[in-house]
Design a protein around this motif. Structure first.
Motif, PDB file in Angstrom:
ATOM      1  N   ARG A 114       0.463   4.033  -2.888  1.00  0.00           N
ATOM      2  CA  ARG A 114       0.159   5.493  -2.670  1.00  0.00           C
ATOM      3  C   ARG A 114       1.353   6.102  -3.304  1.00  0.00           C
ATOM      4  O   ARG A 114       0.964   7.308  -3.713  1.00  0.00           O
TER       5      ARG A 114
ATOM      6  N   ARG B 218      -6.046  17.520   0.359  1.00  0.00           N
ATOM      7  CA  ARG B 218      -5.780  16.694   1.301  1.00  0.00           C
ATOM      8  C   ARG B 218      -6.927  15.512   1.522  1.00  0.00           C
ATOM      9  O   ARG B 218      -6.715  14.515   1.916  1.00  0.00           O
TER      10      ARG B 218
ATOM     11  N   ASP C 128      -7.406   7.140   0.108  1.00  0.00           N
ATOM     12  CA  ASP C 128      -6.896   6.359   0.797  1.00  0.00           C
ATOM     13  C   ASP C 128      -7.792   5.466   1.963  1.00  0.00           C
ATOM     14  O   ASP C 128      -7.637   4.126   1.837  1.00  0.00           O
TER      15      ASP C 128
ATOM     16  N   LEU D 107       0.663  -1.018  -0.139  1.00  0.00           N
ATOM     17  CA  LEU D 107       0.088  -0.138   0.106  1.00  0.00           C
ATOM     18  C   LEU D 107       0.538   1.134   0.053  1.00  0.00           C
ATOM     19  O   LEU D 107       0.499   2.182  -0.557  1.00  0.00           O
ATOM     20  N   ALA D 108       2.076   1.240   0.454  1.00  0.00           N
ATOM     21  CA  ALA D 108       2.931   2.306   0.425  1.00  0.00           C
ATOM     22  C   ALA D 108       3.531   2.408  -0.795  1.00  0.00           C
ATOM     23  O   ALA D 108       3.646   3.790  -1.436  1.00  0.00           O
TER      24      ALA D 108
ATOM     25  N   ALA E 121       0.293   6.442  -6.863  1.00  0.00           N
ATOM     26  CA  ALA E 121      -0.451   7.281  -7.137  1.00  0.00           C
ATOM     27  C   ALA E 121      -0.477   8.821  -6.985  1.00  0.00           C
ATOM     28  O   ALA E 121      -0.925   9.451  -7.874  1.00  0.00           O
ATOM     29  N   LYS E 122       0.478   9.190  -6.432  1.00  0.00           N
ATOM     30  CA  LYS E 122       0.914  10.490  -6.275  1.00  0.00           C
ATOM     31  C   LYS E 122       1.843  10.706  -7.495  1.00  0.00           C
ATOM     32  O   LYS E 122       1.872  11.873  -7.998  1.00  0.00           O
TER      33      LYS E 122
ATOM     34  N   VAL F 147      -8.888   2.704  -0.695  1.00  0.00           N
ATOM     35  CA  VAL F 147      -7.857   1.729  -0.810  1.00  0.00           C
ATOM     36  C   VAL F 147      -8.156   0.797   0.311  1.00  0.00           C
ATOM     37  O   VAL F 147      -7.884  -0.532   0.277  1.00  0.00           O
ATOM     38  N   ASP F 148      -7.983   1.426   1.611  1.00  0.00           N
ATOM     39  CA  ASP F 148      -7.971   0.362   2.665  1.00  0.00           C
ATOM     40  C   ASP F 148      -9.149  -0.361   3.054  1.00  0.00           C
ATOM     41  O   ASP F 148      -9.237  -1.502   3.385  1.00  0.00           O
TER      42      ASP F 148
ATOM     43  N   GLU G 265      -7.707  13.046  -0.974  1.00  0.00           N
ATOM     44  CA  GLU G 265      -6.302  12.148  -0.974  1.00  0.00           C
ATOM     45  C   GLU G 265      -6.845  11.181   0.102  1.00  0.00           C
ATOM     46  O   GLU G 265      -6.666  10.029   0.214  1.00  0.00           O
TER      47      GLU G 265
ATOM     48  N   VAL H 155      -4.186  11.243  -6.741  1.00  0.00           N
ATOM     49  CA  VAL H 155      -4.751  11.413  -5.424  1.00  0.00           C
ATOM     50  C   VAL H 155      -5.734  12.282  -5.108  1.00  0.00           C
ATOM     51  O   VAL H 155      -6.055  12.514  -3.856  1.00  0.00           O
TER      52      VAL H 155
END
Length: 197
Positions: free
Chosen positions: A79, A92, A99, A75-76, A82-83, A102-103, A95, A88
Motif C-alpha cells: 500500500r 479515497r 484495497d 500489504l502495508a 502503491a501510494k 488487494v485484500d 483507494e 491508489v
C-alpha cells in the motif's frame, strides 16, 4: 532520491506484490533475497548486534527499508509503494476499492500451502486450490470488471498520470495453467511485470 531495499526469501511469496509495483512503476530498488536455511542465523545476528532499531523489527520478512528505515508487513509495504507510485486512485473511495481487491487476492494467497514440506502433498493441495477456488475468484473479479478495462477507476490503459496507473485487469497477472478453462480477457497477460515470473 529515496532508496528502497526489499528483503525477503528467495521466492515469490509475500514480496511479489511489492516487486510487481516496483516493476510496473519503474522504481529502482535493491531486491535482497535470503535463503530459507540462512534466515535463522541472519535474524539472530541482526537482533543481537543492533541495540537500537532492528533491521527486522518483527523478526520476520518481508521488510522494506526506505532510506534505511524499516517497514514491515507485506500489504502495508504494498500500500505504501502503491501510494508512492500513484497507483491508489484519484479519490479515497477508489483507494478503498483498490484495497478491497488487494485484500480479496490476499484471501486467496492465504490458502496456498506455503509451509507444506512434502512436495507431493503440496502439489495436490495447490492443484485442488486452483481447480476449486481460483475459478470462483476469477469469475467474481470478471463480474466486477464487467465490460470495463479497469477494476478501479475509468482511465485509459496507456496513460501514465496518477489516474492512468490505477489498478487494471490486465496487470493482475497470469493465473496458473492448472485452471482447465479459458482465462477471462482481463487475466491473459502480465505486461510490464512478466520478467518477474
Amino acid at each position: 532520491m529515496t532508496s528502497y531495499k526489499l528483503t525477503y526469501f528467495n521466492m515469490r511469496g509475500r514480496a511479489e506484490l511489492p516487486r510487481y509495483i516496483f516493476a510496473y512503476a519503474g522504481i529502482a530498488f535493491e531486491d535482497r533475497r535470503v535463503e530459507w536455511s540462512d534466515w535463522p542465523s541472519i535474524k539472530k545476528k541482526v537482533l543481537m548486534t543492533n541495540n537500537t532499531l532492528s533491521a527486522f523489527p518483527l523478526g520476520k520478512l518481508p521488510v522494506l527499508e526506505v532510506n534505511g528505515l524499516p517497514l514491515t508487513q507485506s500489504l502495508a509495504i504494498a500500500r505504501f509503494l502503491a501510494k508512492e507510485a500513484g497507483l491508489v486512485g484519484n479519490s479515497r473511495l477508489a483507494e478503498a476499492q483498490a484495497d478491497a481487491l488487494v485484500d480479496t487476492l490476499n484471501d486467496f494467497t492465504l490458502l496456498i500451502p506455503w509451509r507444506e514440506d512434502n512436495p507431493q502433498i503440496k502439489t495436490q493441495k495447490i492443484d485442488m486450490l486452483f481447480q476449486s477456488h481460483a475459478p470462483k475468484l476469477l469469475d467474481h473479479l470478471q463480474c466486477h470488471l464487467g465490460d470495463r478495462k479497469w477494476l478501479v477507476g475509468d482511465s485509459d490503459a496507456g496513460g501514465r498520470s496518477a489516474e492512468g496507473r490505477q489498478l487494471h485487469g490486465k496487470h493482475l497477472g497470469q493465473v496458473s495453467p492448472r485452471i482447465n478453462r479459458p482465462l477471462p480477457h482481463s487475466w491473459r497477460r502480465l505486461s510490464p511485470c512478466r520478467h518477474l515470473l
